[in-house]
Write an enzyme that holds these catalytic residues in place. Structure first.
Site, short mmCIF file in Angstrom:
data_model
loop_
_atom_site.label_atom_id
_atom_site.label_comp_id
_atom_site.label_asym_id
_atom_site.label_seq_id
_atom_site.Cartn_x
_atom_site.Cartn_y
_atom_site.Cartn_z
N LEU A 89 0.81 -1.21 0.00
CA LEU A 89 0.00 0.00 0.00
C LEU A 89 0.85 1.26 0.00
O LEU A 89 0.52 2.24 -0.67
CB LEU A 89 -0.93 0.01 1.22
CG LEU A 89 -1.95 -1.11 1.33
CD1 LEU A 89 -2.82 -0.91 2.56
CD2 LEU A 89 -2.80 -1.19 0.07
N ASP B 148 11.45 3.29 4.71
CA ASP B 148 11.26 1.85 4.94
C ASP B 148 12.51 1.28 5.58
O ASP B 148 13.62 1.84 5.43
CB ASP B 148 10.99 1.14 3.61
CG ASP B 148 10.18 -0.14 3.79
OD1 ASP B 148 8.99 -0.13 3.44
OD2 ASP B 148 10.75 -1.13 4.29
N ASP C 24 13.28 3.27 11.04
CA ASP C 24 12.57 2.44 12.00
C ASP C 24 11.54 3.36 12.66
O ASP C 24 11.90 4.27 13.41
CB ASP C 24 13.54 1.89 13.04
CG ASP C 24 12.86 1.09 14.14
OD1 ASP C 24 11.61 1.07 14.20
OD2 ASP C 24 13.58 0.50 14.97
N VAL C 25 10.27 3.15 12.36
CA VAL C 25 9.24 4.09 12.82
C VAL C 25 9.03 4.04 14.33
O VAL C 25 8.32 4.89 14.88
CB VAL C 25 7.89 3.86 12.10
CG1 VAL C 25 8.03 4.12 10.61
CG2 VAL C 25 7.34 2.47 12.38
N SER D 60 -7.22 0.06 9.98
CA SER D 60 -7.68 -1.16 9.33
C SER D 60 -9.09 -1.44 9.79
O SER D 60 -9.49 -1.05 10.90
CB SER D 60 -6.77 -2.34 9.70
OG SER D 60 -7.37 -3.58 9.33
N TYR E 51 -2.77 -6.53 16.60
CA TYR E 51 -3.02 -5.72 15.39
C TYR E 51 -4.33 -4.94 15.52
O TYR E 51 -4.39 -3.74 15.22
CB TYR E 51 -3.06 -6.66 14.19
CG TYR E 51 -3.21 -5.99 12.84
CD1 TYR E 51 -2.09 -5.48 12.18
CD2 TYR E 51 -4.44 -5.91 12.22
CE1 TYR E 51 -2.23 -4.89 10.93
CE2 TYR E 51 -4.58 -5.33 10.97
CZ TYR E 51 -3.47 -4.82 10.34
OH TYR E 51 -3.61 -4.24 9.10
N LYS F 294 -4.66 -0.88 15.56
CA LYS F 294 -5.41 -0.18 14.52
C LYS F 294 -6.59 0.61 15.10
O LYS F 294 -6.96 1.66 14.57
CB LYS F 294 -5.89 -1.17 13.47
CG LYS F 294 -4.76 -1.77 12.62
CD LYS F 294 -3.92 -0.71 11.95
CE LYS F 294 -3.04 -1.28 10.85
NZ LYS F 294 -2.22 -0.24 10.18
#
Length: 242
Positions: free
Chosen positions: A18, A37, A58-59, A137, A150, A154
């Protein structure tokens, strides 16, 4: 018509999937894009094709995220759009999931989005304008079996988006989120057939979405077409879970 002509955008998790679809569409619409990335080789290759820039990031590292935003401003002179897209999965039922597997997913998705939003807003406040798009999401709305980490992350992104939207509005900063459903990517196509068929049965439009369709929603939220929209969540799901 180039909806993002002259704009500068940062997209995290942009080496594939995405994020890459968003970076490509933004470039087509006139933006200069910084692709962030951990896979810097792929990010550099894609950035070269888009006449953009690539940064290893690295976020979950505040220093990395600050350096990413600094690179965008230094190289292109501004930061108009921030897309917090980077994410991972570590799926297991709650009884089998380790604390580290839970925290790692929450850190990448939710803490990473917070760091990106925080760093972007610091620049955008001075400019008096900006658009932030956070990738949530549909599992953050309804929950998915085997994805307590997850789904929680989200869902948290929705709360982060709404709170940040309130903080940024007076400075001309809009913050919105996207909740994709079943989108056709390498990761989803690797699912067992029975899992794929089960998800497909929940979709009124009877098909999976394409990355370009999520990118189109991101373009809308990043552009002037959504100039009076902030704190919202757009579901790109084909009607799933309505």
């Amino acid at each position: 018509m180039e909806l993002l002509k002259g704009k500068v955008a940062v997209v995290t998790g942009a080496a594939q999937g995405l994020g890459l679809a968003i970076a490509r569409l933004f470039t087509e619409q006139g933006a200069r894009v910084v692709l962030a990335d951990l896979n810097i080789e792929s990010a550099r290759r894609e950035a070269a094709a888009l006449d953009g820039a690539a940064v290893r990031c690295d976020v979950t590292d505040a220093g990395d995220v600050d350096a990413l935003i600094g690179t965008a401003v230094e190289k292109f002179g501004a930061l108009d759009i921030m897309v917090n897209n980077a994410g991972i999965t570590r799926d297991k039922t709650i009884g089998k999931m380790t604390p580290d597997e839970f925290r790692t997913v929450v850190d990448v998705h939710l803490y990473g989005a917070w760091l990106g939003t925080r760093a972007a807003m610091a620049v955008m406040r001075g400019q008096g304008a900006g658009a932030i798009v956070n990738m949530s999401s549909i599992s953050g709305k309804v929950g998915n079996f085997g994805q307590t980490n997850y789904s929680a992350a989200k869902a948290g992104i929705v709360g982060l988006t709404k709170a940040a939207a309130k903080e940024g509005a007076a400075r001309g900063i809009r913050v919105n989120a996207i909740q994709p459903g079943l989108i056709r990517t390498a990761m989803t196509e690797a699912m067992p057939k029975d899992a794929w068929d089960s998800k497909m049965a929940e979709i009124p439009m009877r098909r999976a979405g394409e990355p370009a369709e999520v990118a189109s929603a991101a373009l809308f939220l990043a552009s002037g077409l959504s100039s009076y929209i902030t704190g919202t969540v757009i579901e790109v799901t084909g009607g799933r879970h309505i």
